[in-house]
Write an enzyme that holds these catalytic residues in place. Sequence first.
Site, PDB file in Angstrom:
ATOM      1  N   THR A 117     -33.837 -24.982   5.187  1.00  0.00           N
ATOM      2  CA  THR A 117     -32.973 -24.466   4.120  1.00  0.00           C
ATOM      3  C   THR A 117     -33.755 -23.372   3.390  1.00  0.00           C
ATOM      4  O   THR A 117     -34.765 -22.895   3.885  1.00  0.00           O
ATOM      5  CB  THR A 117     -32.625 -25.592   3.116  1.00  0.00           C
ATOM      6  OG1 THR A 117     -33.827 -26.292   2.785  1.00  0.00           O
ATOM      7  CG2 THR A 117     -31.620 -26.558   3.684  1.00  0.00           C
ATOM      8  N   ASN A 118     -33.317 -23.011   2.193  1.00  0.00           N
ATOM      9  CA  ASN A 118     -33.971 -21.921   1.451  1.00  0.00           C
ATOM     10  C   ASN A 118     -35.440 -22.229   1.181  1.00  0.00           C
ATOM     11  O   ASN A 118     -35.763 -23.185   0.491  1.00  0.00           O
ATOM     12  CB  ASN A 118     -33.249 -21.702   0.111  1.00  0.00           C
ATOM     13  CG  ASN A 118     -31.941 -20.989   0.305  1.00  0.00           C
ATOM     14  OD1 ASN A 118     -31.086 -21.443   1.060  1.00  0.00           O
ATOM     15  ND2 ASN A 118     -31.771 -19.844  -0.351  1.00  0.00           N
ATOM     16  N   TYR A 151     -27.839 -11.063   9.981  1.00  0.00           N
ATOM     17  CA  TYR A 151     -28.914 -12.051  10.090  1.00  0.00           C
ATOM     18  C   TYR A 151     -28.381 -13.312  10.760  1.00  0.00           C
ATOM     19  O   TYR A 151     -28.985 -13.869  11.674  1.00  0.00           O
ATOM     20  CB  TYR A 151     -29.442 -12.380   8.693  1.00  0.00           C
ATOM     21  CG  TYR A 151     -30.510 -13.431   8.646  1.00  0.00           C
ATOM     22  CD1 TYR A 151     -30.201 -14.737   8.284  1.00  0.00           C
ATOM     23  CD2 TYR A 151     -31.823 -13.121   8.974  1.00  0.00           C
ATOM     24  CE1 TYR A 151     -31.175 -15.709   8.245  1.00  0.00           C
ATOM     25  CE2 TYR A 151     -32.819 -14.099   8.937  1.00  0.00           C
ATOM     26  CZ  TYR A 151     -32.473 -15.394   8.562  1.00  0.00           C
ATOM     27  OH  TYR A 151     -33.446 -16.361   8.519  1.00  0.00           O
ATOM     28  N   ARG A 189     -28.156 -24.851  -4.098  1.00  0.00           N
ATOM     29  CA  ARG A 189     -29.084 -24.642  -2.984  1.00  0.00           C
ATOM     30  C   ARG A 189     -30.024 -25.840  -2.841  1.00  0.00           C
ATOM     31  O   ARG A 189     -30.339 -26.524  -3.824  1.00  0.00           O
ATOM     32  CB  ARG A 189     -29.936 -23.382  -3.224  1.00  0.00           C
ATOM     33  CG  ARG A 189     -29.160 -22.056  -3.195  1.00  0.00           C
ATOM     34  CD  ARG A 189     -28.618 -21.716  -1.839  1.00  0.00           C
ATOM     35  NE  ARG A 189     -27.981 -20.396  -1.780  1.00  0.00           N
ATOM     36  CZ  ARG A 189     -26.702 -20.153  -2.025  1.00  0.00           C
ATOM     37  NH1 ARG A 189     -25.924 -21.174  -2.386  1.00  0.00           N
ATOM     38  NH2 ARG A 189     -26.203 -18.933  -1.940  1.00  0.00           N
ATOM     39  N   ASP A 216     -22.219 -13.966  -6.241  1.00  0.00           N
ATOM     40  CA  ASP A 216     -22.908 -15.252  -6.074  1.00  0.00           C
ATOM     41  C   ASP A 216     -23.274 -15.497  -4.616  1.00  0.00           C
ATOM     42  O   ASP A 216     -24.063 -16.353  -4.299  1.00  0.00           O
ATOM     43  CB  ASP A 216     -21.983 -16.401  -6.512  1.00  0.00           C
ATOM     44  CG  ASP A 216     -22.051 -16.635  -8.022  1.00  0.00           C
ATOM     45  OD1 ASP A 216     -21.118 -17.276  -8.552  1.00  0.00           O
ATOM     46  OD2 ASP A 216     -23.024 -16.191  -8.661  1.00  0.00           O
TER      47      ASP A 216
HETATM   48  O1  GFB Z   1     -31.908 -16.467  -2.327  1.00  0.00           O
HETATM   49  P1  GFB Z   1     -30.693 -15.603  -2.193  1.00  0.00           P
HETATM   50  O2  GFB Z   1     -30.908 -14.123  -2.197  1.00  0.00           O
HETATM   51  O3  GFB Z   1     -30.003 -15.928  -0.824  1.00  0.00           O
HETATM   52  O4  GFB Z   1     -29.621 -15.923  -3.351  1.00  0.00           O
HETATM   53  P2  GFB Z   1     -28.958 -16.991  -0.285  1.00  0.00           P
HETATM   54  C1  GFB Z   1     -29.385 -17.221  -3.783  1.00  0.00           C
HETATM   55  C2  GFB Z   1     -28.481 -17.215  -5.003  1.00  0.00           C
HETATM   56  O5  GFB Z   1     -29.263 -16.785  -6.139  1.00  0.00           O
HETATM   57  C3  GFB Z   1     -27.245 -16.292  -4.982  1.00  0.00           C
HETATM   58  C4  GFB Z   1     -28.512 -15.883  -6.947  1.00  0.00           C
HETATM   59  O6  GFB Z   1     -26.167 -17.019  -5.528  1.00  0.00           O
HETATM   60  C5  GFB Z   1     -27.640 -15.154  -5.928  1.00  0.00           C
HETATM   61  O7  GFB Z   1     -26.503 -14.601  -6.586  1.00  0.00           O
HETATM   62  N1  GFB Z   1     -29.457 -15.025  -7.691  1.00  0.00           N
HETATM   63  C6  GFB Z   1     -29.577 -14.986  -9.033  1.00  0.00           C
HETATM   64  C7  GFB Z   1     -30.356 -14.199  -7.156  1.00  0.00           C
HETATM   65  N2  GFB Z   1     -30.536 -14.116  -9.389  1.00  0.00           N
HETATM   66  C8  GFB Z   1     -31.052 -13.619  -8.230  1.00  0.00           C
HETATM   67  C9  GFB Z   1     -32.101 -12.710  -7.952  1.00  0.00           C
HETATM   68  O8  GFB Z   1     -32.762 -12.164  -8.849  1.00  0.00           O
HETATM   69  N3  GFB Z   1     -32.369 -12.461  -6.641  1.00  0.00           N
HETATM   70  C10 GFB Z   1     -31.655 -13.053  -5.634  1.00  0.00           C
HETATM   71  N4  GFB Z   1     -31.993 -12.784  -4.349  1.00  0.00           N
HETATM   72  N5  GFB Z   1     -30.634 -13.928  -5.854  1.00  0.00           N
HETATM   73  C11 GFB Z   1     -30.146 -16.428   1.952  1.00  0.00           C
HETATM   74  C12 GFB Z   1     -29.980 -15.388   3.049  1.00  0.00           C
HETATM   75  O9  GFB Z   1     -28.915 -16.556   1.252  1.00  0.00           O
HETATM   76  O10 GFB Z   1     -30.487 -17.686   2.495  1.00  0.00           O
HETATM   77  C13 GFB Z   1     -31.271 -15.277   3.820  1.00  0.00           C
HETATM   78  O11 GFB Z   1     -29.618 -14.152   2.473  1.00  0.00           O
HETATM   79  C14 GFB Z   1     -31.853 -16.608   4.207  1.00  0.00           C
HETATM   80  O12 GFB Z   1     -31.073 -14.478   4.966  1.00  0.00           O
HETATM   81  C15 GFB Z   1     -31.775 -17.638   3.094  1.00  0.00           C
HETATM   82  O13 GFB Z   1     -31.221 -17.084   5.337  1.00  0.00           O
HETATM   83  C16 GFB Z   1     -32.115 -19.038   3.576  1.00  0.00           C
HETATM   84  O14 GFB Z   1     -29.484 -18.364  -0.398  1.00  0.00           O
HETATM   85  O15 GFB Z   1     -27.642 -16.713  -0.892  1.00  0.00           O
END
Ligand code: GFB
Length: 317
Positions: A167-168, A139, A211, A273
Amino acid sequence: MDEKVTILVTGGSGMLGYALQRVVKVEKRPNEEWIFINSKDGDLRDINQTRKVIEKYMPTHVLHLASAVSGMFRNIKFNSDVLLTNQSINTNVYQVCKDIKVKKLISCLSTCIYPDNVTYPITESMLHNGAPHITSIGYSFSKRMLDVMNRCYRMQYGCNFLSVIPTNLYGPNDNFSLEDAHVIPGLIHKVHRCKKEDTPLIVWGTGKPLRQFIFSYDLAKLMIWAIREYNDEENIFFSVDEDDEISIKELVEIVVEESGFKGDVVFDETKTDGQYKKTVSTAKMRQFLPDFKFTPIREGIRETIRWFEENYETART
Ligand code: GFB
């Protein structure tokens, strides 16, 4: 921008496209025609379908949101698919927009594509200063190529192509898949299930990562501002300020409280994480928009939970 403009939005039925449609309904100007397209209008991985759908509207401005995007856990499983899908979509959209002489094309990068080993806060110019976090390498590099294409098309053809960097993002009409979603929709869906089944909420990882979460309606307002007013050749972060960065653990507390969940919360530390933090500076955004007010995270989550509960039957789960 008083002359008649036709603004085409790709990825028009995704979470950001959904927010844009609602904000545009209120903030649309008389000289603006907004058109939202999605994959049903044409497969942007195919150059002929891309050309057909864009030439149908002959837009003067394009907001290019269409992208293969998901939470970290799906990225880990499908990095190659994500890389190839985004590369074909982006190559096709940029080529057609150049061919029909679009006046301005804005695409979206993301803060997660920035180098993992970097000094904080991250500034826009650090994009190529090192490798992104391995979890979303496909990505990340597909998105970094948008920055490269902006520069190449500008140098060779004088195209006004640029990117903004959210951002997120979270909000209504997101992907709420338990496995593949980003953390906020993933947690909202999990809590919905835990309340029904009286089971503990399993949070992945330690809860320590940090985040900056931006509500989709706020980003929609910033995108509208950008397509109208922002013409800097360099990228710009769209994010809540550094002080509004929160830990996943704090996020979980908000989702639990706003959902009225009373059960146990367990952190499954066998799950990664991912990136610990990706704190970005909003100094550049604040130079242009010193008074922009973001939706407080608790209010945004409350709104997203309400939307999910009301649309559970049709939501992407
Ligand atoms: O939102 P997320 O999947 O993406 O994960 P990123 C954020 C954090 O939440 C990580 C924790 O530290 C995960 O370990 N987490 C805890 C969880 N519980 C959960 C859960 O149930 N689901 C998920 N998904 N996470 C993204 C990129 O990275 O950032 C995308 O993968 C995009 O492509 C986005 O660019 C802006 O924030 O780590």
